[in-house]
Design a protein around this motif. Structure first.
Motif, PDB file in Angstrom:
ATOM      1  N   LEU A 123     -53.049  39.017  23.131  1.00  0.00           N
ATOM      2  CA  LEU A 123     -54.025  37.924  23.214  1.00  0.00           C
ATOM      3  C   LEU A 123     -55.291  38.318  22.461  1.00  0.00           C
ATOM      4  O   LEU A 123     -55.624  39.507  22.368  1.00  0.00           O
ATOM      5  CB  LEU A 123     -54.369  37.611  24.681  1.00  0.00           C
ATOM      6  N   LYS A 124     -55.997  37.323  21.958  1.00  0.00           N
ATOM      7  CA  LYS A 124     -57.233  37.610  21.242  1.00  0.00           C
ATOM      8  C   LYS A 124     -58.205  36.449  21.369  1.00  0.00           C
ATOM      9  O   LYS A 124     -57.830  35.332  21.710  1.00  0.00           O
ATOM     10  CB  LYS A 124     -56.952  37.905  19.769  1.00  0.00           C
ATOM     11  N   GLY A 125     -59.486  36.725  21.064  1.00  0.00           N
ATOM     12  CA  GLY A 125     -60.527  35.698  21.142  1.00  0.00           C
ATOM     13  C   GLY A 125     -61.903  36.322  21.058  1.00  0.00           C
ATOM     14  O   GLY A 125     -62.056  37.497  20.665  1.00  0.00           O
ATOM     15  N   ASN A 126     -62.906  35.548  21.436  1.00  0.00           N
ATOM     16  CA  ASN A 126     -64.301  35.990  21.344  1.00  0.00           C
ATOM     17  C   ASN A 126     -64.801  36.495  22.697  1.00  0.00           C
ATOM     18  O   ASN A 126     -64.320  36.092  23.753  1.00  0.00           O
ATOM     19  CB  ASN A 126     -65.203  34.844  20.883  1.00  0.00           C
ATOM     20  N   VAL A 127     -65.821  37.342  22.615  1.00  0.00           N
ATOM     21  CA  VAL A 127     -66.528  37.815  23.805  1.00  0.00           C
ATOM     22  C   VAL A 127     -67.939  37.251  23.753  1.00  0.00           C
ATOM     23  O   VAL A 127     -68.664  37.470  22.778  1.00  0.00           O
ATOM     24  CB  VAL A 127     -66.576  39.356  23.868  1.00  0.00           C
ATOM     25  N   GLU A 128     -68.326  36.501  24.777  1.00  0.00           N
ATOM     26  CA  GLU A 128     -69.655  35.899  24.801  1.00  0.00           C
ATOM     27  C   GLU A 128     -70.713  36.951  25.111  1.00  0.00           C
ATOM     28  O   GLU A 128     -70.410  38.069  25.547  1.00  0.00           O
ATOM     29  CB  GLU A 128     -69.708  34.771  25.832  1.00  0.00           C
ATOM     30  N   ASP A 129     -71.992  36.559  24.878  1.00  0.00           N
ATOM     31  CA  ASP A 129     -73.088  37.505  25.111  1.00  0.00           C
ATOM     32  C   ASP A 129     -73.188  37.940  26.569  1.00  0.00           C
ATOM     33  O   ASP A 129     -73.694  39.031  26.862  1.00  0.00           O
ATOM     34  CB  ASP A 129     -74.421  36.871  24.677  1.00  0.00           C
ATOM     35  N   ASP A 130     -72.727  37.097  27.488  1.00  0.00           N
ATOM     36  CA  ASP A 130     -72.785  37.455  28.910  1.00  0.00           C
ATOM     37  C   ASP A 130     -71.583  38.271  29.356  1.00  0.00           C
ATOM     38  O   ASP A 130     -71.425  38.573  30.536  1.00  0.00           O
ATOM     39  CB  ASP A 130     -72.914  36.203  29.786  1.00  0.00           C
ATOM     40  N   GLY A 131     -70.688  38.631  28.414  1.00  0.00           N
ATOM     41  CA  GLY A 131     -69.526  39.449  28.741  1.00  0.00           C
ATOM     42  C   GLY A 131     -68.288  38.662  29.108  1.00  0.00           C
ATOM     43  O   GLY A 131     -67.231  39.253  29.331  1.00  0.00           O
ATOM     44  N   SER A 132     -68.382  37.335  29.154  1.00  0.00           N
ATOM     45  CA  SER A 132     -67.212  36.538  29.490  1.00  0.00           C
ATOM     46  C   SER A 132     -66.316  36.373  28.272  1.00  0.00           C
ATOM     47  O   SER A 132     -66.777  36.407  27.127  1.00  0.00           O
ATOM     48  CB  SER A 132     -67.629  35.173  30.030  1.00  0.00           C
ATOM     49  N   MET A 133     -65.023  36.175  28.525  1.00  0.00           N
ATOM     50  CA  MET A 133     -64.069  36.028  27.431  1.00  0.00           C
ATOM     51  C   MET A 133     -62.906  35.147  27.869  1.00  0.00           C
ATOM     52  O   MET A 133     -62.524  35.120  29.034  1.00  0.00           O
ATOM     53  CB  MET A 133     -63.555  37.397  26.976  1.00  0.00           C
ATOM     54  N   ARG A 134     -62.394  34.403  26.915  1.00  0.00           N
ATOM     55  CA  ARG A 134     -61.209  33.574  27.121  1.00  0.00           C
ATOM     56  C   ARG A 134     -60.288  33.825  25.942  1.00  0.00           C
ATOM     57  O   ARG A 134     -60.493  33.280  24.863  1.00  0.00           O
ATOM     58  CB  ARG A 134     -61.587  32.100  27.233  1.00  0.00           C
ATOM     59  N   LEU A 135     -59.278  34.637  26.164  1.00  0.00           N
ATOM     60  CA  LEU A 135     -58.364  35.029  25.102  1.00  0.00           C
ATOM     61  C   LEU A 135     -57.067  34.244  25.220  1.00  0.00           C
ATOM     62  O   LEU A 135     -56.649  33.869  26.319  1.00  0.00           O
ATOM     63  CB  LEU A 135     -58.088  36.537  25.170  1.00  0.00           C
ATOM     64  N   THR A 136     -56.436  34.008  24.085  1.00  0.00           N
ATOM     65  CA  THR A 136     -55.192  33.245  24.073  1.00  0.00           C
ATOM     66  C   THR A 136     -54.124  33.984  23.279  1.00  0.00           C
ATOM     67  O   THR A 136     -54.409  34.767  22.371  1.00  0.00           O
ATOM     68  CB  THR A 136     -55.406  31.848  23.456  1.00  0.00           C
ATOM     69  N   GLY A 137     -52.849  33.716  23.662  1.00  0.00           N
ATOM     70  CA  GLY A 137     -51.712  34.309  22.977  1.00  0.00           C
ATOM     71  C   GLY A 137     -50.619  33.285  22.755  1.00  0.00           C
ATOM     72  O   GLY A 137     -50.815  32.086  22.973  1.00  0.00           O
ATOM     73  N   LYS A 138     -49.469  33.747  22.361  1.00  0.00           N
ATOM     74  CA  LYS A 138     -48.346  32.858  22.085  1.00  0.00           C
ATOM     75  C   LYS A 138     -47.802  32.241  23.369  1.00  0.00           C
ATOM     76  O   LYS A 138     -47.942  32.811  24.466  1.00  0.00           O
ATOM     77  CB  LYS A 138     -47.233  33.620  21.361  1.00  0.00           C
ATOM     78  N   HIS A 139     -47.183  31.064  23.198  1.00  0.00           N
ATOM     79  CA  HIS A 139     -46.517  30.349  24.289  1.00  0.00           C
ATOM     80  C   HIS A 139     -47.469  30.034  25.442  1.00  0.00           C
ATOM     81  O   HIS A 139     -47.074  30.059  26.616  1.00  0.00           O
ATOM     82  CB  HIS A 139     -45.320  31.163  24.809  1.00  0.00           C
ATOM     83  N   GLY A 140     -48.733  29.756  25.116  1.00  0.00           N
ATOM     84  CA  GLY A 140     -49.689  29.335  26.136  1.00  0.00           C
ATOM     85  C   GLY A 140     -50.270  30.448  26.985  1.00  0.00           C
ATOM     86  O   GLY A 140     -50.964  30.169  27.973  1.00  0.00           O
ATOM     87  N   ALA A 141     -50.024  31.695  26.620  1.00  0.00           N
ATOM     88  CA  ALA A 141     -50.588  32.801  27.393  1.00  0.00           C
ATOM     89  C   ALA A 141     -52.108  32.814  27.261  1.00  0.00           C
ATOM     90  O   ALA A 141     -52.657  32.498  26.208  1.00  0.00           O
ATOM     91  CB  ALA A 141     -50.014  34.133  26.905  1.00  0.00           C
ATOM     92  N   LYS A 142     -52.792  33.189  28.341  1.00  0.00           N
ATOM     93  CA  LYS A 142     -54.252  33.248  28.293  1.00  0.00           C
ATOM     94  C   LYS A 142     -54.784  34.318  29.230  1.00  0.00           C
ATOM     95  O   LYS A 142     -54.141  34.669  30.236  1.00  0.00           O
ATOM     96  CB  LYS A 142     -54.867  31.889  28.640  1.00  0.00           C
ATOM     97  N   LEU A 143     -55.921  34.829  28.860  1.00  0.00           N
ATOM     98  CA  LEU A 143     -56.629  35.823  29.677  1.00  0.00           C
ATOM     99  C   LEU A 143     -58.068  35.351  29.853  1.00  0.00           C
ATOM    100  O   LEU A 143     -58.755  35.084  28.864  1.00  0.00           O
ATOM    101  CB  LEU A 143     -56.589  37.198  29.008  1.00  0.00           C
ATOM    102  N   ASN A 144     -58.490  35.246  31.085  1.00  0.00           N
ATOM    103  CA  ASN A 144     -59.884  34.934  31.403  1.00  0.00           C
ATOM    104  C   ASN A 144     -60.490  36.153  32.081  1.00  0.00           C
ATOM    105  O   ASN A 144     -59.962  36.614  33.106  1.00  0.00           O
ATOM    106  CB  ASN A 144     -59.981  33.715  32.335  1.00  0.00           C
ATOM    107  N   GLY A 145     -61.560  36.667  31.520  1.00  0.00           N
ATOM    108  CA  GLY A 145     -62.158  37.866  32.094  1.00  0.00           C
ATOM    109  C   GLY A 145     -63.651  37.922  31.857  1.00  0.00           C
ATOM    110  O   GLY A 145     -64.226  37.110  31.138  1.00  0.00           O
ATOM    111  N   ARG A 146     -64.264  38.903  32.469  1.00  0.00           N
ATOM    112  CA  ARG A 146     -65.694  39.126  32.307  1.00  0.00           C
ATOM    113  C   ARG A 146     -65.974  40.625  32.373  1.00  0.00           C
ATOM    114  O   ARG A 146     -65.469  41.320  33.266  1.00  0.00           O
ATOM    115  CB  ARG A 146     -66.500  38.402  33.382  1.00  0.00           C
ATOM    116  N   LEU A 147     -66.766  41.078  31.429  1.00  0.00           N
ATOM    117  CA  LEU A 147     -67.197  42.474  31.420  1.00  0.00           C
ATOM    118  C   LEU A 147     -68.400  42.631  32.334  1.00  0.00           C
ATOM    119  O   LEU A 147     -69.423  41.968  32.155  1.00  0.00           O
ATOM    120  CB  LEU A 147     -67.547  42.901  29.995  1.00  0.00           C
ATOM    121  N   THR A 148     -68.273  43.481  33.333  1.00  0.00           N
ATOM    122  CA  THR A 148     -69.361  43.768  34.264  1.00  0.00           C
ATOM    123  C   THR A 148     -69.492  45.275  34.392  1.00  0.00           C
ATOM    124  O   THR A 148     -68.588  45.942  34.909  1.00  0.00           O
ATOM    125  CB  THR A 148     -69.098  43.144  35.647  1.00  0.00           C
ATOM    126  N   GLY A 149     -70.612  45.797  33.923  1.00  0.00           N
ATOM    127  CA  GLY A 149     -70.791  47.244  33.977  1.00  0.00           C
ATOM    128  C   GLY A 149     -69.803  47.947  33.066  1.00  0.00           C
ATOM    129  O   GLY A 149     -69.764  47.702  31.858  1.00  0.00           O
TER     130      GLY A 149
END
Length: 229
Positions: A115-141
């Motif tokens: 999966l790949k995508g952008n990382v926002e300034d607040d550390g949040s990210m929404r990455l996408t991959g093949k066949h509708g795969a997705k990752l929602n995450g946030r960098l904290t510390g």
């Protein structure tokens, strides 16, 4: 001897002087020595067609103060993260570089996703991959916390900051006519989770030597490299 000529001349001069004095008193005209208007006289209007004096410049106005610009935020620092899902069945690794991210989910058997995508300034990210795969995450510390959705299943995960040789590796090559595509997640405790696809068929990946980045496949040496966006 006749003397009437000079006498007539003198009388004529006196009469002329009296006439001029009488004329001045009647009209009230006179001129000053400095060329200005007579005292008490109304100011003369400017001649028709004469240009009017330019108005005195008004004091310059200060430009309105512009609001101070907010300092631009910087994306999270470049780093790698690796960890397991909350149910301990799979692993997730992420690599962050200059506001971009690439991630790999793997259960070590037959389910994986890049999966790949952008990382926002607040550390949040929404990455996408093949066949509708997705990752929602946030960098904290020093960790990334989030979820991965693949084939209508959801896994929660926590990935801690990884120090080499921990992190994410991949190898794409051809061995004895077969196309190989392998992904490895090396966790901070030294354990590994990976899948090696041979001509598209997934199987558990052989152990990777993270110090050399190599693994043996059917007696042949395959070289894997760290993955970055």
């Amino acid at each position: 001897m006749k003397r009437s000529g000079p006498l007539y001349t003198l009388l004529a001069g006196l009469l002329l002087a009296l006439f001029m004095l009488s004329l001045n008193a009647t009209t009230g005209t006179g001129s000053s020595s400095y060329g200005g208007e007579a005292p008490g006289a109304a100011p003369s209007s400017p001649a028709k067609g004469a240009s009017k004096p330019a108005p005195s410049p008004s004091p310059s106005k200060k430009p309105s103060e512009q609001p101070s610009e907010r300092p631009s935020k910087k994306p999270p620092p470049n780093a790698d993260y690796a960890g397991r899902t909350d149910d301990n069945t799979s692993a997730v690794s992420l690599s962050l570089r200059d506001g971009k991210a690439i991630a790999y989910f793997c259960d070590g058997h037959d389910t994986e996703s890049w999966l790949k995508g952008n990382v926002e300034d607040d550390g949040s990210m929404r990455l996408t991959g093949k066949h509708g795969a997705k990752l929602n995450g946030r960098l904290t510390g020093k960790q990334v916390r989030g979820t991965v959705d693949i084939d209508k299943e959801t896994w929660k995960f926590t990935a801690a900051k990884a120090v080499k040789p921990s992190g994410l590796y991949r190898a794409t090559t051809e061995v004895r006519g077969a196309k190989l595509d392998g992904g490895w997640i090396v966790l901070p405790d030294g354990s590994q989770v990976g899948i090696l696809k041979r001509d598209g068929e997934p199987a558990k990946a052989p152990r990777l030597n993270p110090n050399t980045g190599t693994a043996r496949v059917d007696g042949d040496v395959v070289t894997a490299r760290p993955v970055t966006p």
